[in-house]
Design a protein around this motif. Structure first.
Motif, PDB file in Angstrom:
ATOM      1  N   LYS A   1       9.342 -24.850  -3.004  1.00 36.55           N
ATOM      2  CA  LYS A   1       8.643 -24.283  -1.859  1.00 36.55           C
ATOM      3  C   LYS A   1       7.139 -24.448  -2.077  1.00 36.55           C
ATOM      4  N   ILE A   2       6.474 -24.893  -1.026  1.00 39.42           N
ATOM      5  CA  ILE A   2       5.024 -25.126  -1.060  1.00 39.42           C
ATOM      6  C   ILE A   2       4.369 -24.249  -0.009  1.00 39.42           C
ATOM      7  N   ILE A   3       3.249 -23.635  -0.376  1.00 37.66           N
ATOM      8  CA  ILE A   3       2.454 -22.886   0.586  1.00 37.66           C
ATOM      9  C   ILE A   3       1.072 -23.520   0.646  1.00 37.66           C
ATOM     10  N   VAL A   4       0.671 -23.894   1.860  1.00 36.86           N
ATOM     11  CA  VAL A   4      -0.639 -24.473   2.114  1.00 36.86           C
ATOM     12  C   VAL A   4      -1.588 -23.345   2.502  1.00 36.86           C
ATOM     13  N   GLY A   5      -2.753 -23.307   1.896  1.00 38.69           N
ATOM     14  CA  GLY A   5      -3.712 -22.231   2.133  1.00 38.69           C
ATOM     15  C   GLY A   5      -4.562 -22.433   3.359  1.00 38.69           C
ATOM     16  N   SER A   6      -3.940 -22.636   4.514  1.00 41.62           N
ATOM     17  CA  SER A   6      -4.681 -22.836   5.758  1.00 41.62           C
ATOM     18  C   SER A   6      -3.710 -22.812   6.926  1.00 41.62           C
ATOM     19  N   LYS A   7      -4.218 -22.450   8.073  1.00 37.60           N
ATOM     20  CA  LYS A   7      -3.453 -22.558   9.322  1.00 37.60           C
ATOM     21  C   LYS A   7      -3.923 -23.770  10.132  1.00 37.60           C
TER      22      LYS A   7
ATOM     23  N   ASN B   1      -9.449 -22.262  -5.129  1.00 46.97           N
ATOM     24  CA  ASN B   1      -9.275 -20.850  -4.757  1.00 46.97           C
ATOM     25  C   ASN B   1      -8.131 -20.668  -3.767  1.00 46.97           C
ATOM     26  N   ARG B   2      -8.068 -21.524  -2.773  1.00 49.26           N
ATOM     27  CA  ARG B   2      -6.996 -21.436  -1.776  1.00 49.26           C
ATOM     28  C   ARG B   2      -5.632 -21.680  -2.433  1.00 49.26           C
ATOM     29  N   ALA B   3      -5.547 -22.708  -3.280  1.00 48.87           N
ATOM     30  CA  ALA B   3      -4.274 -23.045  -3.930  1.00 48.87           C
ATOM     31  C   ALA B   3      -3.807 -21.918  -4.848  1.00 48.87           C
ATOM     32  N   LEU B   4      -4.727 -21.331  -5.610  1.00 49.14           N
ATOM     33  CA  LEU B   4      -4.366 -20.231  -6.513  1.00 49.14           C
ATOM     34  C   LEU B   4      -3.816 -19.036  -5.740  1.00 49.14           C
ATOM     35  N   GLN B   5      -4.470 -18.686  -4.644  1.00 45.47           N
ATOM     36  CA  GLN B   5      -3.998 -17.546  -3.846  1.00 45.47           C
ATOM     37  C   GLN B   5      -2.603 -17.803  -3.295  1.00 45.47           C
TER      38      GLN B   5
ATOM     39  N   ALA C   1       7.758 -34.274   2.458  1.00 49.66           N
ATOM     40  CA  ALA C   1       8.670 -34.229   3.602  1.00 49.66           C
ATOM     41  C   ALA C   1      10.025 -33.611   3.269  1.00 49.66           C
ATOM     42  N   ASP C   2      10.456 -33.698   2.027  1.00 47.01           N
ATOM     43  CA  ASP C   2      11.766 -33.165   1.645  1.00 47.01           C
ATOM     44  C   ASP C   2      11.704 -31.746   1.097  1.00 47.01           C
ATOM     45  N   GLU C   3      10.563 -31.113   1.204  1.00 51.01           N
ATOM     46  CA  GLU C   3      10.382 -29.774   0.640  1.00 51.01           C
ATOM     47  C   GLU C   3      10.096 -28.763   1.748  1.00 51.01           C
ATOM     48  N   ILE C   4      10.244 -27.501   1.418  1.00 48.13           N
ATOM     49  CA  ILE C   4       9.906 -26.425   2.346  1.00 48.13           C
ATOM     50  C   ILE C   4       8.395 -26.219   2.277  1.00 48.13           C
ATOM     51  N   VAL C   5       7.722 -26.354   3.410  1.00 54.06           N
ATOM     52  CA  VAL C   5       6.270 -26.185   3.479  1.00 54.06           C
ATOM     53  C   VAL C   5       5.940 -25.060   4.457  1.00 54.06           C
ATOM     54  N   ASN C   6       5.266 -24.041   3.957  1.00 52.09           N
ATOM     55  CA  ASN C   6       4.775 -22.944   4.782  1.00 52.09           C
ATOM     56  C   ASN C   6       3.256 -22.908   4.676  1.00 52.09           C
ATOM     57  N   SER C   7       2.638 -22.124   5.530  1.00 52.11           N
ATOM     58  CA  SER C   7       1.184 -21.991   5.468  1.00 52.11           C
ATOM     59  C   SER C   7       0.808 -20.518   5.435  1.00 52.11           C
ATOM     60  N   LEU C   8      -0.344 -20.263   4.860  1.00 47.94           N
ATOM     61  CA  LEU C   8      -0.856 -18.910   4.711  1.00 47.94           C
ATOM     62  C   LEU C   8      -2.371 -18.981   4.857  1.00 47.94           C
ATOM     63  N   SER C   9      -2.915 -18.147   5.703  1.00 47.04           N
ATOM     64  CA  SER C   9      -4.364 -18.121   5.867  1.00 47.04           C
ATOM     65  C   SER C   9      -4.981 -17.353   4.708  1.00 47.04           C
ATOM     66  N   VAL C  10      -5.714 -18.056   3.863  1.00 48.14           N
ATOM     67  CA  VAL C  10      -6.379 -17.436   2.715  1.00 48.14           C
ATOM     68  C   VAL C  10      -7.842 -17.879   2.702  1.00 48.14           C
ATOM     69  N   PRO C  11      -8.724 -17.028   2.201  1.00 51.21           N
ATOM     70  CA  PRO C  11     -10.143 -17.399   2.152  1.00 51.21           C
ATOM     71  C   PRO C  11     -10.423 -18.402   1.040  1.00 51.21           C
ATOM     72  N   SER C  12     -11.431 -19.233   1.275  1.00 53.10           N
ATOM     73  CA  SER C  12     -11.831 -20.206   0.257  1.00 53.10           C
ATOM     74  C   SER C  12     -12.659 -19.555  -0.849  1.00 53.10           C
ATOM     75  N   LYS C  13     -13.257 -18.413  -0.552  1.00 47.92           N
ATOM     76  CA  LYS C  13     -14.128 -17.695  -1.481  1.00 47.92           C
ATOM     77  C   LYS C  13     -15.386 -18.498  -1.845  1.00 47.92           C
ATOM     78  N   VAL C  14     -15.734 -19.448  -0.984  1.00 49.17           N
ATOM     79  CA  VAL C  14     -16.995 -20.183  -1.094  1.00 49.17           C
ATOM     80  C   VAL C  14     -17.686 -20.084   0.262  1.00 49.17           C
ATOM     81  N   SER C  15     -18.821 -20.713   0.411  1.00 48.77           N
ATOM     82  CA  SER C  15     -19.533 -20.694   1.688  1.00 48.77           C
ATOM     83  C   SER C  15     -18.650 -21.226   2.813  1.00 48.77           C
ATOM     84  N   ALA C  16     -18.892 -20.736   4.016  1.00 48.63           N
ATOM     85  CA  ALA C  16     -18.160 -21.240   5.181  1.00 48.63           C
ATOM     86  C   ALA C  16     -18.345 -22.750   5.310  1.00 48.63           C
ATOM     87  N   GLN C  17     -19.522 -23.240   4.913  1.00 58.03           N
ATOM     88  CA  GLN C  17     -19.799 -24.679   4.887  1.00 58.03           C
ATOM     89  C   GLN C  17     -20.165 -25.059   3.464  1.00 58.03           C
ATOM     90  N   PRO C  18     -19.181 -25.514   2.671  1.00 60.80           N
ATOM     91  CA  PRO C  18     -19.496 -25.931   1.297  1.00 60.80           C
ATOM     92  C   PRO C  18     -20.504 -27.082   1.286  1.00 60.80           C
TER      93      PRO C  18
END
Length: 168
Positions: A2-8, A50-54, A21-38
């Protein structure tokens, strides 16, 4: 697996779904914890990690993927940059970066005033929701590379590293 992507953001989700493609992929809205514009490779990479860890910590036995777009300077010229991170259930971290293209000076000026690239691109391209569609990369490559394809390349690099090291 199972994979969770840190974005909508649909372009990021689509990239992960295509590469895994052969895996379960879900998404979760998580903050990047950096500037809105890196504004650097480091900040953009940190946002992806940061997104992947969350995501990896959100449930038992899941893989987290974070994808982050940003900008960075090379010799006083502003380039688009992007990073991805994959975090395993054991908390191993893999990172990769992708395509870079030069951004016009007028975009550089607006970014320095604190406007996010996604907002600038809607006005610049005279379109709506560029960040959720072709992205800046699509605009500046005449739609030869879409934002989803750019992130797909990064996710492919992540998967390849993970596959290589899991058999070592």
């Amino acid at each position: 697996m199972k994979i969770i992507v840190g974005s909508k953001n649909p372009t990021k989700i689509k990239a992960v779904e295509h590469v895994f493609a052969d895996e379960i992929v879900n998404s979760l809205s998580v903050p990047s914890k950096v500037s809105a514009q890196p504004f650097s490779d480091k900040e953009t990479r940190d946002g992806a990690v940061n997104r992947a860890l969350q995501c990896a910590e959100s449930e038992e036995d899941v893989y987290g993927i974070g994808l982050e777009g940003g900008v960075m300077y090379v010799d006083n010229q502003l380039f688009l940059c992007n990073w991805g991170a994959l975090v395993t259930p054991e908390k191993s971290i893999f990172t990769a970066s992708g395509a870079r293209v030069l951004l016009p000076k007028e975009i550089d000026d607006q970014l320095k005033r604190g406007v996010e690239l996604g907002d600038i691109m809607d006005s610049y391209a005279e379109k709506n929701e560029v960040r959720n569609n072709e992205g800046a990369i699509g605009i500046f490559t005449n739609n030869l590379i879409s934002r989803s394809a750019m992130f797909e390349h990064v996710v492919t690099l992540l998967r390849g590293q993970w596959e290589y090291w899991k058999v070592k």
